[in-house]
Write a protein that holds these residues in place. Structure first.
Motif, PDB file in Angstrom:
ATOM      1  N   GLU A   1       0.838  -1.188   0.000  1.00  0.00           N
ATOM      2  CA  GLU A   1       0.000   0.000   0.000  1.00  0.00           C
ATOM      3  C   GLU A   1       0.879   1.246   0.000  1.00  0.00           C
ATOM      4  OE1 GLU A   1      -3.174   2.080   2.945  1.00  0.00           O
ATOM      5  OE2 GLU A   1      -3.545  -0.029   2.445  1.00  0.00           O
ATOM      6  N   GLY A   2       0.487   2.224  -0.791  1.00  0.00           N
ATOM      7  CA  GLY A   2       1.262   3.453  -0.911  1.00  0.00           C
ATOM      8  C   GLY A   2       2.282   3.405  -2.030  1.00  0.00           C
ATOM      9  N   THR A   3       2.299   2.288  -2.776  1.00  0.00           N
ATOM     10  CA  THR A   3       3.196   2.142  -3.917  1.00  0.00           C
ATOM     11  C   THR A   3       2.402   1.611  -5.108  1.00  0.00           C
ATOM     12  OG1 THR A   3       3.862  -0.159  -3.475  1.00  0.00           O
ATOM     13  CG2 THR A   3       5.117   1.573  -2.357  1.00  0.00           C
ATOM     14  N   TYR A   4       3.013   1.655  -6.284  1.00  0.00           N
ATOM     15  CA  TYR A   4       2.372   1.122  -7.492  1.00  0.00           C
ATOM     16  C   TYR A   4       3.424   0.431  -8.350  1.00  0.00           C
ATOM     17  CZ  TYR A   4       4.407   5.126  -9.912  1.00  0.00           C
ATOM     18  OH  TYR A   4       5.287   6.033 -10.431  1.00  0.00           O
TER      19      TYR A   4
ATOM     20  N   ASN B   1      -0.106  12.312  -0.910  1.00  0.00           N
ATOM     21  CA  ASN B   1      -1.472  12.324  -0.375  1.00  0.00           C
ATOM     22  C   ASN B   1      -2.262  11.050  -0.675  1.00  0.00           C
ATOM     23  OD1 ASN B   1      -1.292  14.894   0.797  1.00  0.00           O
ATOM     24  ND2 ASN B   1      -1.648  15.854  -1.194  1.00  0.00           N
ATOM     25  N   CYS B   2      -1.725  10.170  -1.495  1.00  0.00           N
ATOM     26  CA  CYS B   2      -2.441   8.953  -1.891  1.00  0.00           C
ATOM     27  C   CYS B   2      -2.162   7.798  -0.925  1.00  0.00           C
ATOM     28  CB  CYS B   2      -2.014   8.499  -3.280  1.00  0.00           C
ATOM     29  SG  CYS B   2      -2.224   9.699  -4.600  1.00  0.00           S
ATOM     30  N   ALA B   3      -3.199   7.055  -0.568  1.00  0.00           N
ATOM     31  CA  ALA B   3      -3.024   5.806   0.175  1.00  0.00           C
ATOM     32  C   ALA B   3      -2.765   4.676  -0.813  1.00  0.00           C
ATOM     33  CB  ALA B   3      -4.254   5.496   1.013  1.00  0.00           C
TER      34      ALA B   3
ATOM     35  N   SER C   1      -7.194   6.018  -3.688  1.00  0.00           N
ATOM     36  CA  SER C   1      -7.755   6.382  -2.388  1.00  0.00           C
ATOM     37  C   SER C   1      -6.793   7.351  -1.717  1.00  0.00           C
ATOM     38  CB  SER C   1      -7.980   5.144  -1.514  1.00  0.00           C
ATOM     39  OG  SER C   1      -6.746   4.518  -1.208  1.00  0.00           O
ATOM     40  N   CYS C   2      -7.325   8.142  -0.784  1.00  0.00           N
ATOM     41  CA  CYS C   2      -6.518   9.174  -0.136  1.00  0.00           C
ATOM     42  C   CYS C   2      -6.082   8.735   1.254  1.00  0.00           C
ATOM     43  CB  CYS C   2      -7.325  10.467   0.001  1.00  0.00           C
ATOM     44  SG  CYS C   2      -7.844  11.160  -1.579  1.00  0.00           S
ATOM     45  N   LYS C   3      -4.925   9.261   1.690  1.00  0.00           N
ATOM     46  CA  LYS C   3      -4.479   9.048   3.061  1.00  0.00           C
ATOM     47  C   LYS C   3      -5.439   9.755   3.994  1.00  0.00           C
ATOM     48  CE  LYS C   3       0.468   8.465   2.440  1.00  0.00           C
ATOM     49  NZ  LYS C   3       1.796   9.049   2.699  1.00  0.00           N
TER      50      LYS C   3
ATOM     51  N   GLY D   1      -6.879  12.239   6.423  1.00  0.00           N
ATOM     52  CA  GLY D   1      -6.515  13.627   6.677  1.00  0.00           C
ATOM     53  C   GLY D   1      -6.001  14.360   5.453  1.00  0.00           C
ATOM     54  N   ALA D   2      -5.952  13.699   4.306  1.00  0.00           N
ATOM     55  CA  ALA D   2      -5.436  14.351   3.102  1.00  0.00           C
ATOM     56  C   ALA D   2      -6.479  15.241   2.436  1.00  0.00           C
ATOM     57  CB  ALA D   2      -4.935  13.317   2.102  1.00  0.00           C
ATOM     58  N   GLY D   3      -7.707  15.178   2.916  1.00  0.00           N
ATOM     59  CA  GLY D   3      -8.748  16.013   2.308  1.00  0.00           C
ATOM     60  C   GLY D   3      -9.726  15.168   1.534  1.00  0.00           C
ATOM     61  N   GLU D   4     -10.567  15.835   0.819  1.00  0.00           N
ATOM     62  CA  GLU D   4     -11.602  15.122   0.083  1.00  0.00           C
ATOM     63  C   GLU D   4     -11.113  14.718  -1.303  1.00  0.00           C
ATOM     64  OE1 GLU D   4     -14.409  18.430  -1.687  1.00  0.00           O
ATOM     65  OE2 GLU D   4     -14.084  18.707   0.476  1.00  0.00           O
ATOM     66  N   LEU D   5     -11.854  13.844  -1.920  1.00  0.00           N
ATOM     67  CA  LEU D   5     -11.534  13.383  -3.264  1.00  0.00           C
ATOM     68  C   LEU D   5     -12.133  14.331  -4.288  1.00  0.00           C
ATOM     69  CD1 LEU D   5     -12.398   9.596  -2.893  1.00  0.00           C
ATOM     70  CD2 LEU D   5     -10.153  10.649  -2.800  1.00  0.00           C
ATOM     71  N   ASN D   6     -11.385  14.651  -5.293  1.00  0.00           N
ATOM     72  CA  ASN D   6     -11.900  15.406  -6.427  1.00  0.00           C
ATOM     73  C   ASN D   6     -11.866  14.482  -7.627  1.00  0.00           C
ATOM     74  OD1 ASN D   6     -12.369  17.811  -5.137  1.00  0.00           O
ATOM     75  ND2 ASN D   6     -10.286  18.546  -5.430  1.00  0.00           N
ATOM     76  N   TYR D   7     -13.004  14.261  -8.260  1.00  0.00           N
ATOM     77  CA  TYR D   7     -13.083  13.352  -9.393  1.00  0.00           C
ATOM     78  C   TYR D   7     -12.930  14.112 -10.703  1.00  0.00           C
ATOM     79  CZ  TYR D   7     -14.823   9.933  -6.102  1.00  0.00           C
ATOM     80  OH  TYR D   7     -14.936   9.078  -5.047  1.00  0.00           O
ATOM     81  N   PHE D   8     -12.147  13.561 -11.585  1.00  0.00           N
ATOM     82  CA  PHE D   8     -12.006  14.108 -12.927  1.00  0.00           C
ATOM     83  C   PHE D   8     -12.754  13.164 -13.860  1.00  0.00           C
ATOM     84  CE2 PHE D   8      -8.562  15.779 -10.491  1.00  0.00           C
ATOM     85  CZ  PHE D   8      -8.437  17.085 -10.926  1.00  0.00           C
ATOM     86  N   PHE D   9     -13.959  13.488 -14.214  1.00  0.00           N
ATOM     87  CA  PHE D   9     -14.818  12.562 -14.936  1.00  0.00           C
ATOM     88  C   PHE D   9     -14.325  12.257 -16.339  1.00  0.00           C
ATOM     89  CE2 PHE D   9     -17.840  12.034 -11.751  1.00  0.00           C
ATOM     90  CZ  PHE D   9     -18.037  13.249 -11.100  1.00  0.00           C
ATOM     91  N   ASN D  10     -13.549  13.136 -16.928  1.00  0.00           N
ATOM     92  CA  ASN D  10     -13.112  12.901 -18.301  1.00  0.00           C
ATOM     93  C   ASN D  10     -12.124  11.728 -18.393  1.00  0.00           C
ATOM     94  OD1 ASN D  10     -11.158  14.348 -16.945  1.00  0.00           O
ATOM     95  ND2 ASN D  10     -10.501  15.503 -18.741  1.00  0.00           N
ATOM     96  N   ASN D  11     -11.399  11.423 -17.322  1.00  0.00           N
ATOM     97  CA  ASN D  11     -10.488  10.263 -17.379  1.00  0.00           C
ATOM     98  C   ASN D  11     -10.570   9.388 -16.128  1.00  0.00           C
ATOM     99  OD1 ASN D  11      -9.191  11.915 -15.596  1.00  0.00           O
ATOM    100  ND2 ASN D  11      -7.390  12.246 -16.867  1.00  0.00           N
ATOM    101  N   ASN D  12     -11.596   9.619 -15.320  1.00  0.00           N
ATOM    102  CA  ASN D  12     -11.869   8.801 -14.133  1.00  0.00           C
ATOM    103  C   ASN D  12     -10.728   8.735 -13.129  1.00  0.00           C
ATOM    104  OD1 ASN D  12     -14.466   8.122 -14.994  1.00  0.00           O
ATOM    105  ND2 ASN D  12     -13.635   6.495 -16.296  1.00  0.00           N
ATOM    106  N   LEU D  13      -9.877   9.743 -13.102  1.00  0.00           N
ATOM    107  CA  LEU D  13      -8.795   9.763 -12.118  1.00  0.00           C
ATOM    108  C   LEU D  13      -9.214  10.549 -10.894  1.00  0.00           C
ATOM    109  CD1 LEU D  13      -5.738  10.409 -14.461  1.00  0.00           C
ATOM    110  CD2 LEU D  13      -6.511   8.230 -13.515  1.00  0.00           C
ATOM    111  N   ILE D  14      -8.606  10.236  -9.785  1.00  0.00           N
ATOM    112  CA  ILE D  14      -8.920  10.894  -8.528  1.00  0.00           C
ATOM    113  C   ILE D  14      -7.699  11.681  -8.064  1.00  0.00           C
ATOM    114  CG2 ILE D  14      -9.559  10.516  -6.105  1.00  0.00           C
ATOM    115  CD1 ILE D  14     -10.761   7.830  -7.009  1.00  0.00           C
ATOM    116  N   MET D  15      -7.939  12.876  -7.543  1.00  0.00           N
ATOM    117  CA  MET D  15      -6.855  13.670  -6.973  1.00  0.00           C
ATOM    118  C   MET D  15      -7.166  13.943  -5.521  1.00  0.00           C
ATOM    119  SD  MET D  15      -5.071  17.161  -8.312  1.00  0.00           S
ATOM    120  CE  MET D  15      -6.279  18.364  -7.820  1.00  0.00           C
ATOM    121  N   CYS D  16      -6.225  13.705  -4.630  1.00  0.00           N
ATOM    122  CA  CYS D  16      -6.402  13.993  -3.210  1.00  0.00           C
ATOM    123  C   CYS D  16      -5.802  15.356  -2.917  1.00  0.00           C
ATOM    124  CB  CYS D  16      -5.704  12.944  -2.358  1.00  0.00           C
ATOM    125  SG  CYS D  16      -6.319  11.257  -2.656  1.00  0.00           S
ATOM    126  N   ILE D  17      -6.554  16.178  -2.204  1.00  0.00           N
ATOM    127  CA  ILE D  17      -6.065  17.517  -1.880  1.00  0.00           C
ATOM    128  C   ILE D  17      -6.116  17.754  -0.380  1.00  0.00           C
ATOM    129  CG2 ILE D  17      -6.613  18.551  -4.090  1.00  0.00           C
ATOM    130  CD1 ILE D  17      -9.196  19.600  -2.792  1.00  0.00           C
TER     131      ILE D  17
END
Length: 142
Positions: A90-93, A108-110, A122-124, A126-142
Protein backbone atom coordinates in the motif's frame (compact mmCIF):
# COMPACT_ATOMS: atom_id res chain seq x y z
CA UNK A 1 42.54 -27.01 -2.62
CA UNK A 2 40.47 -29.82 -4.10
CA UNK A 3 39.03 -33.23 -3.29
CA UNK A 4 39.20 -34.39 -6.93
CA UNK A 5 40.39 -33.39 -10.38
CA UNK A 6 37.14 -31.84 -11.70
CA UNK A 7 36.29 -28.11 -11.61
CA UNK A 8 33.47 -28.81 -9.16
CA UNK A 9 35.77 -30.52 -6.61
CA UNK A 10 37.07 -27.31 -5.01
CA UNK A 11 37.31 -26.98 -1.25
CA UNK A 12 38.73 -23.44 -1.46
CA UNK A 13 39.92 -21.05 -4.17
CA UNK A 14 43.35 -19.64 -4.75
CA UNK A 15 43.39 -15.88 -4.29
CA UNK A 16 45.46 -14.36 -7.06
CA UNK A 17 45.62 -10.61 -6.75
CA UNK A 18 42.95 -8.07 -5.84
CA UNK A 19 41.72 -7.66 -9.42
CA UNK A 20 41.48 -11.36 -10.23
CA UNK A 21 40.17 -13.11 -7.12
CA UNK A 22 38.00 -16.15 -7.57
CA UNK A 23 35.22 -16.92 -5.15
CA UNK A 24 34.10 -20.25 -3.81
CA UNK A 25 30.49 -21.30 -4.37
CA UNK A 26 28.36 -23.86 -2.57
CA UNK A 27 28.55 -25.94 -5.77
CA UNK A 28 32.24 -26.47 -4.97
CA UNK A 29 33.47 -24.35 -7.91
CA UNK A 30 35.69 -21.26 -8.14
CA UNK A 31 34.21 -18.36 -10.10
CA UNK A 32 35.36 -14.80 -10.94
CA UNK A 33 31.90 -13.35 -10.07
CA UNK A 34 29.17 -14.63 -7.79
CA UNK A 35 26.22 -16.04 -9.79
CA UNK A 36 22.59 -14.88 -9.49
CA UNK A 37 20.91 -15.61 -6.18
CA UNK A 38 24.27 -15.32 -4.35
CA UNK A 39 26.39 -12.48 -2.94
CA UNK A 40 30.04 -12.06 -2.04
CA UNK A 41 30.21 -12.58 1.71
CA UNK A 42 32.71 -10.90 4.02
CA UNK A 43 34.12 -14.25 5.05
CA UNK A 44 37.71 -15.32 4.68
CA UNK A 45 38.38 -16.95 2.32
CA UNK A 46 36.01 -15.08 0.04
CA UNK A 47 32.95 -17.06 -0.94
CA UNK A 48 29.57 -16.68 -2.60
CA UNK A 49 26.71 -17.13 -0.13
CA UNK A 50 23.04 -17.67 -0.90
CA UNK A 51 20.61 -14.76 -1.04
CA UNK A 52 17.24 -15.01 0.66
CA UNK A 53 15.00 -17.30 -1.42
CA UNK A 54 12.92 -14.36 -2.70
CA UNK A 55 15.88 -12.43 -4.17
CA UNK A 56 17.45 -12.66 -7.61
CA UNK A 57 20.34 -10.38 -6.61
CA UNK A 58 21.21 -9.23 -3.10
CA UNK A 59 23.75 -7.63 -0.78
CA UNK A 60 23.30 -10.11 2.08
CA UNK A 61 21.17 -13.10 3.06
CA UNK A 62 18.29 -11.26 4.78
CA UNK A 63 14.75 -10.83 3.49
CA UNK A 64 15.36 -7.04 3.23
CA UNK A 65 18.71 -7.33 1.42
CA UNK A 66 17.37 -7.83 -2.12
CA UNK A 67 18.49 -5.66 -5.03
CA UNK A 68 16.11 -7.36 -7.48
CA UNK A 69 13.45 -10.07 -7.38
CA UNK A 70 12.66 -13.21 -9.30
CA UNK A 71 9.78 -11.87 -11.40
CA UNK A 72 8.73 -15.44 -12.25
CA UNK A 73 8.09 -16.16 -8.55
CA UNK A 74 4.49 -15.00 -8.00
CA UNK A 75 4.93 -14.92 -4.20
CA UNK A 76 7.97 -12.62 -4.35
CA UNK A 77 7.91 -10.86 -7.75
CA UNK A 78 7.54 -7.17 -6.79
CA UNK A 79 10.57 -5.21 -5.55
CA UNK A 80 10.14 -2.48 -2.93
CA UNK A 81 12.57 -1.08 -0.36
CA UNK A 82 15.01 -4.00 -0.35
CA UNK A 83 12.35 -6.71 -0.23
CA UNK A 84 10.39 -8.87 -2.64
CA UNK A 85 6.61 -9.02 -2.25
CA UNK A 86 3.59 -10.78 -3.79
CA UNK A 87 2.26 -7.35 -4.85
CA UNK A 88 3.25 -3.72 -4.42
CA UNK A 89 2.62 -2.64 -0.80
CA UNK A 90 0.00 0.00 0.00
CA UNK A 91 1.26 3.45 -0.91
CA UNK A 92 3.20 2.14 -3.92
CA UNK A 93 2.37 1.12 -7.49
CA UNK A 94 3.88 -1.19 -10.10
CA UNK A 95 5.87 1.01 -12.46
CA UNK A 96 6.62 -1.66 -15.07
CA UNK A 97 4.94 -5.03 -15.56
CA UNK A 98 8.19 -6.52 -16.90
CA UNK A 99 10.52 -5.50 -14.07
CA UNK A 100 7.84 -5.34 -11.34
CA UNK A 101 9.49 -2.49 -9.44
CA UNK A 102 7.21 -0.66 -7.00
CA UNK A 103 7.41 3.13 -6.76
CA UNK A 104 6.02 5.51 -4.14
CA UNK A 105 2.57 7.00 -4.70
CA UNK A 106 2.00 10.75 -4.43
CA UNK A 107 2.32 11.91 -0.81
CA UNK A 108 -1.47 12.32 -0.38
CA UNK A 109 -2.44 8.95 -1.89
CA UNK A 110 -3.02 5.81 0.18
CA UNK A 111 -3.28 3.74 -3.01
CA UNK A 112 -2.63 4.77 -6.60
CA UNK A 113 -2.20 3.71 -10.20
CA UNK A 114 0.78 6.03 -10.78
CA UNK A 115 2.93 8.67 -9.14
CA UNK A 116 1.02 11.81 -10.16
CA UNK A 117 -1.38 13.60 -7.83
CA UNK A 118 -4.17 12.79 -10.31
CA UNK A 119 -3.57 9.02 -10.08
CA UNK A 120 -4.83 8.37 -6.54
CA UNK A 121 -7.23 5.46 -6.05
CA UNK A 122 -7.76 6.38 -2.39
CA UNK A 123 -6.52 9.17 -0.14
CA UNK A 124 -4.48 9.05 3.06
CA UNK A 125 -6.47 9.86 6.19
CA UNK A 126 -6.51 13.63 6.68
CA UNK A 127 -5.44 14.35 3.10
CA UNK A 128 -8.75 16.01 2.31
CA UNK A 129 -11.60 15.12 0.08
CA UNK A 130 -11.53 13.38 -3.26
CA UNK A 131 -11.90 15.41 -6.43
CA UNK A 132 -13.08 13.35 -9.39
CA UNK A 133 -12.01 14.11 -12.93
CA UNK A 134 -14.82 12.56 -14.94
CA UNK A 135 -13.11 12.90 -18.30
CA UNK A 136 -10.49 10.26 -17.38
CA UNK A 137 -11.87 8.80 -14.13
CA UNK A 138 -8.79 9.76 -12.12
CA UNK A 139 -8.92 10.89 -8.53
CA UNK A 140 -6.85 13.67 -6.97
CA UNK A 141 -6.40 13.99 -3.21
CA UNK A 142 -6.06 17.52 -1.88
Amino acid sequence: SCDGSESNNCLSCRELDQDFDHYYTNQKTCVPDCPSRTFLSNSSPKECSDCHESCLTCTNSGVSDCESCQVSNVNHAFFWSGGCHASCPEGTYNSDSNTKICLQCNINCATCSGGADTECLSCKTGAGELNYFFNNNLIMCI
